[in-house]
Design an enzyme around this catalytic site. Structure first.
Site, mmCIF file in Angstrom:
data_model
loop_
_atom_site.group_PDB
_atom_site.id
_atom_site.type_symbol
_atom_site.label_atom_id
_atom_site.label_comp_id
_atom_site.label_asym_id
_atom_site.label_seq_id
_atom_site.Cartn_x
_atom_site.Cartn_y
_atom_site.Cartn_z
ATOM 1 N N ARG A 231 30.882 -131.096 30.008
ATOM 2 C CA ARG A 231 31.346 -130.439 31.388
ATOM 3 C C ARG A 231 31.073 -128.629 31.497
ATOM 4 N NH1 ARG A 231 37.418 -132.709 31.361
ATOM 5 N NH2 ARG A 231 36.603 -132.628 28.992
ATOM 6 N N LYS B 88 37.400 -127.038 27.749
ATOM 7 C CA LYS B 88 38.075 -127.728 26.680
ATOM 8 C C LYS B 88 38.766 -126.144 25.983
ATOM 9 C CE LYS B 88 39.239 -130.752 25.827
ATOM 10 N NZ LYS B 88 40.360 -131.725 26.324
ATOM 11 N N TYR C 54 42.078 -125.610 29.909
ATOM 12 C CA TYR C 54 43.107 -126.240 29.291
ATOM 13 C C TYR C 54 43.074 -125.873 27.873
ATOM 14 C CZ TYR C 54 41.861 -130.056 32.539
ATOM 15 O OH TYR C 54 41.816 -130.934 33.869
ATOM 16 N N HIS D 45 46.460 -127.220 25.871
ATOM 17 C CA HIS D 45 46.985 -128.394 25.002
ATOM 18 C C HIS D 45 47.422 -127.666 23.763
ATOM 19 C CE1 HIS D 45 45.476 -131.114 27.819
ATOM 20 N NE2 HIS D 45 44.149 -130.862 27.484
ATOM 21 N N GLU E 216 46.553 -127.263 32.329
ATOM 22 C CA GLU E 216 47.570 -128.383 32.268
ATOM 23 C C GLU E 216 49.032 -128.127 32.750
ATOM 24 O OE1 GLU E 216 46.056 -127.254 29.832
ATOM 25 O OE2 GLU E 216 47.435 -127.260 28.051
ATOM 26 N N SER F 195 61.002 -148.153 30.583
ATOM 27 C CA SER F 195 60.458 -147.884 29.255
ATOM 28 C C SER F 195 61.649 -147.665 28.047
ATOM 29 C CB SER F 195 59.745 -146.369 29.181
ATOM 30 O OG SER F 195 59.469 -145.930 27.943
ATOM 31 N N VAL G 55 51.539 -141.297 28.756
ATOM 32 C CA VAL G 55 52.872 -140.616 28.725
ATOM 33 C C VAL G 55 52.525 -139.050 28.869
ATOM 34 C CG1 VAL G 55 54.994 -140.091 27.917
ATOM 35 C CG2 VAL G 55 54.066 -142.491 27.997
ATOM 36 N N VAL H 214 45.137 -142.130 25.551
ATOM 37 C CA VAL H 214 44.632 -140.966 26.573
ATOM 38 C C VAL H 214 45.613 -139.842 26.302
ATOM 39 C CG1 VAL H 214 44.222 -140.330 28.805
ATOM 40 C CG2 VAL H 214 43.991 -142.748 28.268
ATOM 41 N N ALA H 215 46.825 -140.007 26.035
ATOM 42 C CA ALA H 215 47.634 -138.825 25.698
ATOM 43 C C ALA H 215 47.498 -138.042 24.280
ATOM 44 C CB ALA H 215 49.157 -139.326 25.833
ATOM 45 N N ASP I 8 45.490 -135.734 23.626
ATOM 46 C CA ASP I 8 45.276 -134.399 23.855
ATOM 47 C C ASP I 8 46.740 -133.566 23.734
ATOM 48 O OD1 ASP I 8 46.403 -135.315 26.407
ATOM 49 O OD2 ASP I 8 44.877 -134.068 27.411
HETATM 50 N N1 LIG Z 1 42.157 -137.662 26.421
HETATM 51 C C1 LIG Z 1 41.776 -137.089 27.600
HETATM 52 O O1 LIG Z 1 40.561 -137.113 27.866
HETATM 53 C C2 LIG Z 1 42.771 -136.722 28.899
HETATM 54 C C3 LIG Z 1 44.043 -136.827 28.668
HETATM 55 N N2 LIG Z 1 44.848 -136.659 29.598
HETATM 56 C C4 LIG Z 1 46.261 -136.836 29.137
HETATM 57 O O2 LIG Z 1 46.887 -137.816 29.643
HETATM 58 C C5 LIG Z 1 48.322 -137.852 29.547
HETATM 59 C C6 LIG Z 1 49.056 -138.241 30.795
HETATM 60 O O3 LIG Z 1 48.479 -137.436 32.151
HETATM 61 P P1 LIG Z 1 49.001 -137.813 33.615
HETATM 62 O O4 LIG Z 1 48.977 -139.369 33.969
HETATM 63 O O5 LIG Z 1 48.058 -136.792 34.333
HETATM 64 O O6 LIG Z 1 50.618 -137.333 33.491
HETATM 65 P P2 LIG Z 1 51.571 -137.471 34.888
HETATM 66 O O7 LIG Z 1 52.665 -136.692 34.548
HETATM 67 O O8 LIG Z 1 50.921 -137.770 35.914
HETATM 68 O O9 LIG Z 1 52.220 -138.960 34.193
HETATM 69 C C7 LIG Z 1 53.220 -139.222 32.987
HETATM 70 C C8 LIG Z 1 53.935 -140.200 33.121
HETATM 71 O O10 LIG Z 1 54.705 -140.364 31.886
HETATM 72 C C9 LIG Z 1 56.061 -140.963 32.428
HETATM 73 N N3 LIG Z 1 56.715 -140.912 31.343
HETATM 74 C C10 LIG Z 1 57.585 -139.667 30.549
HETATM 75 N N4 LIG Z 1 58.337 -140.021 29.602
HETATM 76 C C11 LIG Z 1 57.963 -141.403 29.425
HETATM 77 C C12 LIG Z 1 58.322 -142.343 28.386
HETATM 78 N N5 LIG Z 1 59.572 -141.962 27.605
HETATM 79 N N6 LIG Z 1 58.174 -143.581 28.433
HETATM 80 C C13 LIG Z 1 57.250 -143.954 29.530
HETATM 81 N N7 LIG Z 1 56.572 -143.171 30.681
HETATM 82 C C14 LIG Z 1 57.310 -141.729 30.372
HETATM 83 C C15 LIG Z 1 56.487 -139.831 33.442
HETATM 84 O O11 LIG Z 1 57.524 -140.680 34.195
HETATM 85 C C16 LIG Z 1 54.980 -140.058 34.179
HETATM 86 O O12 LIG Z 1 54.963 -141.167 35.194
HETATM 87 C C17 LIG Z 1 48.397 -136.313 29.500
HETATM 88 O O13 LIG Z 1 48.736 -136.047 28.052
HETATM 89 C C18 LIG Z 1 47.088 -135.583 29.890
HETATM 90 O O14 LIG Z 1 46.893 -134.459 29.548
HETATM 91 C C19 LIG Z 1 44.363 -136.462 30.938
HETATM 92 C C20 LIG Z 1 43.097 -136.298 31.150
HETATM 93 C C21 LIG Z 1 42.076 -136.615 30.184
HETATM 94 C C1 LIG Z 2 42.689 -132.845 30.534
HETATM 95 C C2 LIG Z 2 41.835 -132.728 29.369
HETATM 96 O O1 LIG Z 2 42.146 -132.334 28.152
HETATM 97 C C3 LIG Z 2 40.347 -132.900 29.472
HETATM 98 O O2 LIG Z 2 40.132 -133.263 30.851
HETATM 99 O O3 LIG Z 2 39.408 -133.067 28.774
#
Ligand SMILES: NC(=O)C1=CN([C@@H]2O[C@H](COP(=O)(O)OP(=O)(O)OC[C@H]3O[C@@H](n4cnc5c(N)ncnc54)[C@H](O)[C@@H]3O)[C@@H](O)[C@H]2O)C=CC1
Ligand SMILES: CC(=O)C(=O)O
Length: 371
Positions: free
Chosen positions: A15, A74, A93, A95, A117, A219, A238, A266-267, A269
């Site tokens: 990207r 990044k 980003y 993180h 973020e 949860s 999450v 996915v989380a 990061d």
């Molecule tokens: N690995 C990667 O390339 C990427 C990673 N991400 C990451 O993915 C993760 C999720 O992002 P989003 O969905 O956008 O966040 P979001 O804020 O839309 O959703 C998070 C969800 O987690 C829930 N949650 C919080 N505590 C919880 C628990 N104890 N048990 C169950 N659910 C719980 C919340 O209620 C919410 O619905 C983030 O860490 C984000 O940075 C996002 C894009 C790319």
């Molecule tokens: C959100 C994030 O870390 C990414 O898109 O790589």
């Protein structure tokens, strides 16, 4: 304002922080954009296209970084810390919660670290995270399906099943943007999908969106443990904004999963929600096996589909970049509370509480510093 766009250097990160269309927007407002040569190639944008849009192409990373504001995708890697300079506005980003060394480097150099973020609207949504979460969520289900194939190390399950053979079970922990998009694709693939979230209102919304195509669960350690025992694919989705991800899935729960099942965290990061996702993987070498379960923990998943992701990301970042460039970061952030929440480091202080807590550092209220 002078704005630099360095080439991304993370593994398989194709990207780039700005499309030629973004350059046109900023140039027309009187700003100068300096793009490192070939920064856009991975996303299909040539140096010539940037030049035609009004950018200056620079030959090395130093020139791209030596500007008033740098926009990236990044978080900077250690090789890039040497480019930090006093008062640099870094819009990317970050993180920071799982990144103590980067946090220290930003503080040491008085970098204005504005994290995509943690930019947050009054309705708590995260407008600069959302498109990449959409990408990563959709990818998570398709990647999980691939790694369930026997030749990829999985248990040899077709998520849709076939007539006479049951469907594969997908559990998604976290029903936000990533979780919802993972569910869309997993349902499309024909899987038996369960979404687990902590927020009852969110569970109601998911029930309204997906109806009987999904199961929803509150949860807690018991529901998570029960779901995992039967899951072929578990997706970690999450987020507690800015904070280190909570380790909701214990090593014991992972041990209870079927041999050859797959985890896509996915989380990762933000540090990951599985005790067993203790290392980040790369697109070159995306999985490792622990307790017989395949773990995928790539922190830049959207980097694999750079054309879609670059356009999706810059669609949302450019309006904020324009505010910073037009007004300077102080006035832009004072005028726009969402952008103010993006400031994680400022004038040598950590200004995001969850990041300060993650590293045991002093927290300073950004409003006391931005005047
Ligand atoms: N690995 C990667 O390339 C990427 C990673 N991400 C990451 O993915 C993760 C999720 O992002 P989003 O969905 O956008 O966040 P979001 O804020 O839309 O959703 C998070 C969800 O987690 C829930 N949650 C919080 N505590 C919880 C628990 N104890 N048990 C169950 N659910 C719980 C919340 O209620 C919410 O619905 C983030 O860490 C984000 O940075 C996002 C894009 C790319
Ligand atoms: C959100 C994030 O870390 C990414 O898109 O790589």
């Amino acid at each position: 304002m002078n704005i630099g766009i360095p080439k991304e250097i993370k593994n398989n990160e194709n990207r780039v922080a700005m499309t030629p269309a973004g350059v046109i927007t900023l140039s027309q407002a009187g700003h100068s954009v300096f793009v490192e040569t070939e920064a856009g190639l991975g996303s299909g944008f040539t140096d010539e296209q940037y030049q035609q849009a009004g950018a200056t192409i620079v030959n090395d990373a130093f020139e791209a970084w030596n500007q008033e504001m740098v926009m990236k995708v990044k978080e900077p890697l250690p090789d890039e810390y040497k480019f930090f300079h006093d008062g640099l506005i870094l819009f990317t980003y970050l993180h920071l919660a799982p990144e103590p060394a980067l946090t220290e480097a930003l503080i040491k150099h008085n970098v204005v670290g504005i994290a995509y973020e943690t930019v947050q609207l009054p309705n708590y949504s995260l407008p600069l995270l959302t498109p990449m979460s959409e990408v990563a969520g959709r990818m998570a289900a398709q990647i999980g399906a691939q790694f369930l194939e026997k030749s990829k190390g999985g248990r040899g399950i077709l998520l849709s099943g076939i007539p006479g053979v049951k469907r594969g079970k997908v559990t998604i922990i976290g029903g936000g943007v990533v979780g919802t998009n993972a569910a869309k694709v997993a349902i499309g693939l024909g899987a038996d999908v369960t979404i687990i979230d902590l927020n009852p209102e969110r569970l109601r919304q998911l029930d309204d969106i997906f109806g009987s195509s999904i199961n929803t669960l509150m949860s807690n350690p018991l529901t998570i443990a029960d779901a995992l025992r039967e899951s072929d694919l578990v997706i970690g989705a999450v987020l507690i904004p800015g904070a280190k991800a909570p380790k909701l899935v214990t090593e014991e729960m992972v041990k209870s999963m079927p041999e050859g099942s797959v985890i896509v965290d996915v989380a990762i990061d933000q540090g990951g929600i599985f005790e067993t996702t203790d290392k980040i993987t790369t697109h070159d070498n995306p999985t490792y096996t622990k307790h017989g379960v395949l773990h995928y923990a790539v922190a830049n998943m959207p980097g694999a589909v750079p054309r879609t992701s670059t356009i999706g990301l810059t669609n949302v970042t450019i309006p904020y970049a324009l505010q910073i460039a037009n007004k300077g970061y102080k006035k832009a952030c004072l005028d726009n509370e969402a952008l103010l929440k993006g400031i994680n480091t400022l004038q040598g202080y950590v200004t995001y509480q969850a990041v300060a807590e993650a590293h045991g550092l002093e927290y300073s209220n950004v409003k006391d510093l931005v005047r």
